[in-house]
Design a protein around this motif. Sequence first.
Motif, short mmCIF file in Angstrom:
data_model
loop_
_atom_site.label_atom_id
_atom_site.label_comp_id
_atom_site.label_asym_id
_atom_site.label_seq_id
_atom_site.Cartn_x
_atom_site.Cartn_y
_atom_site.Cartn_z
N TRP A 173 1.17 -0.90 -0.20
CA TRP A 173 -0.03 0.14 0.45
C TRP A 173 0.25 1.60 -0.17
CZ3 TRP A 173 -0.38 3.70 4.04
CH2 TRP A 173 -1.61 4.20 4.31
N LYS A 228 4.41 7.24 0.80
CA LYS A 228 3.10 7.55 1.25
C LYS A 228 3.65 8.99 2.76
CE LYS A 228 -0.11 5.20 0.02
NZ LYS A 228 -1.24 6.16 -1.27
N GLU A 287 -6.62 10.00 9.09
CA GLU A 287 -7.13 9.45 7.50
C GLU A 287 -6.39 8.47 7.00
OE1 GLU A 287 -6.19 11.64 8.83
OE2 GLU A 287 -7.93 13.27 8.96
N GLN A 288 -4.71 8.29 7.52
CA GLN A 288 -3.87 7.54 6.48
C GLN A 288 -3.90 5.80 7.14
OE1 GLN A 288 -0.32 9.85 6.51
NE2 GLN A 288 -0.14 9.54 4.41
N GLU A 348 -6.66 3.77 5.73
CA GLU A 348 -6.99 3.64 4.85
C GLU A 348 -5.57 2.51 4.81
OE1 GLU A 348 -4.85 6.88 1.59
OE2 GLU A 348 -6.49 7.64 2.00
N ALA A 349 -4.73 2.75 5.63
CA ALA A 349 -3.83 0.97 5.44
C ALA A 349 -4.93 0.25 6.53
CB ALA A 349 -2.72 2.27 6.31
N ALA A 385 -7.78 -0.38 5.63
CA ALA A 385 -8.05 -1.07 4.27
C ALA A 385 -7.71 -1.98 3.80
CB ALA A 385 -9.17 0.33 3.61
N ALA A 386 -6.24 -1.34 3.81
CA ALA A 386 -5.98 -2.20 2.51
C ALA A 386 -5.21 -4.07 3.06
CB ALA A 386 -4.25 -1.03 1.79
N PRO A 421 -11.37 -0.80 9.87
CA PRO A 421 -10.84 1.16 10.05
C PRO A 421 -10.08 1.35 11.27
CG PRO A 421 -12.93 0.33 8.52
CD PRO A 421 -13.03 -0.71 9.12
#
Length: 567
Positions: A82, A87, A98-99, A102-103, A105-106, A111
């Motif tokens: 990811w 990043k 926020e990151q 996202e991480a 989710a990856a 979350p």
Amino acid sequence: MATRSRKDGPVGEGVPLPADLDLETLYGAGAVAEYADETDPDATDEEDLVLVPPVRLAPSEQLAASALAAPLVGHTLKLARWVGDGKPVDEWGELSEEQAAEAAAAMGVEPDDVAEVERAWALAVDLELIVLESGADSAEDAPERALAGPELARLEAGEPDAVLDAWLTAASVIAQTAVEAAIEDIEAAQREDEDEDDEEAGASVEETGEADEADAASAADELEAEDESEEEYARLEEAREEAQGLLDDALQVLYETRALAPTPVEQTLPLGVLAALLVVPEGEDPTEELLGEITETMVLLDPMLQELADLGMLDYRPIDPSLFEESEEDGAAEGVELEELDPEEVDRFGHVRLTDLGLFGVREWLLEDGIDAPLVGAHAQGDAAELLRGICESANVLPEEEIVEWLEGKEPQAAAAELLAAARGDDLVAPVRRLYCQVALRRLGEPAVPAVREVLGDPELVGIAGAWLTELGATDLPQPERATVLWTTVDALAAQLIDTGGQAEAMRELVEMLPGPDGPDRFFEDLWRVDHTYTRAVLEAVGELHPDKSVAKMARKAAYKAKSQGR
């Protein structure tokens, strides 16, 4: 791994495995006395000799595949993919909220599972799956972005050695993290104990009235002068050593159980049994206080084992958290009998097994500590002489496993002839070589008969040859001379004496069969004259262990005669 506190010797046949214990209480502490590690007879106070049984490792390709499939390793790989070409990160090299979402989710986690993202991120950085890059204009070299590191490509290529090297690094990091996490709980317990001691001391002074104001003032001055930072550091180190020792001991017990138990079910220990083996002193019954220590040990082990399970090192079912809520409502559970619980209820207290990958990892740690951690088959790579010598001279060996390994693919008659030739001799371990030669012959069976019949005229081998052929039903064997029978008797008893380390229980059954049909007078008068390296030792053992006092006395007299003749 740090040096373990347990002294472990080779575990022979007939010693119950931890998973065999018939637990008397919920935690299994009541049966711990049935499980005893044999302590190496040569160990001294100066040398804490640790012996672990040989193990058989899975192929490296299989181990590497298991490593890549471990949940935590998978998360770090997904996280590195990811990150990719870059990043942004903050000045501490961490992701923003926020990151992190996202991480997550990856990675395929929830979350809001920030802890898992942070754990995977830290491990990925340690393994150089992710590298932090500072900006060119940064005065303090603070990181500005993260990139996928060079190790990512190596791991994704799947080369077993590279994968296992990285996994071992990860295992060391996670094990250390687990130890550090346990320190806080141990420190809290230490402080609580110290507070209780202080309260008792204060109460004692108040009750007796023996403390005067001058003493109190002096004590206060001394306490104020004491370097609190040093005291705190000492407490921290003590807690760290305790946590590290607890994890090391637990992994060693699981390693030994995995090595000696034949099936995954038998290799799996209830968490209470594991804790009891670490807490209850050998030969003692668990007291109420010890049951409390077992519970505390289970609680300390639980998160540490969960960490290692995420790395594929353990198959672990953790303690059901709702048990603690029920305990508060219904009282302590130490007194619950296992018979009152169904298997699902017992499982709620947790159970653990070392995986193939865990077996590999613990063995590597043992080797790093300088502990001999042999593999099955280490003595089966040469000829029969090397096989028998290795079995007889190694402190931690599984003889039958080595024999099976050596016999695989060999022609039975040729193998039997080679084994019998290697069994000859009058050196100090020759009787044990003949003992294990006979064990190997049993594995070969009927096809080895021609080679065994060839040695019926050999006075050193006729004993084991005749006994083995008789086991197969042979009735046409020549009657050996009395001198040969006596020599074989000494040799057979000497083999057991050496192989068992002279343990009374192991020898008593054989000793009770003496002196045979001729009666003790003639038997011992002839036996002490036998020209064998162990004649006197065998007679002394008979004199010590024979239940018939008159026979024992004759054996001791015969031993004295043998000694006077230098036998």
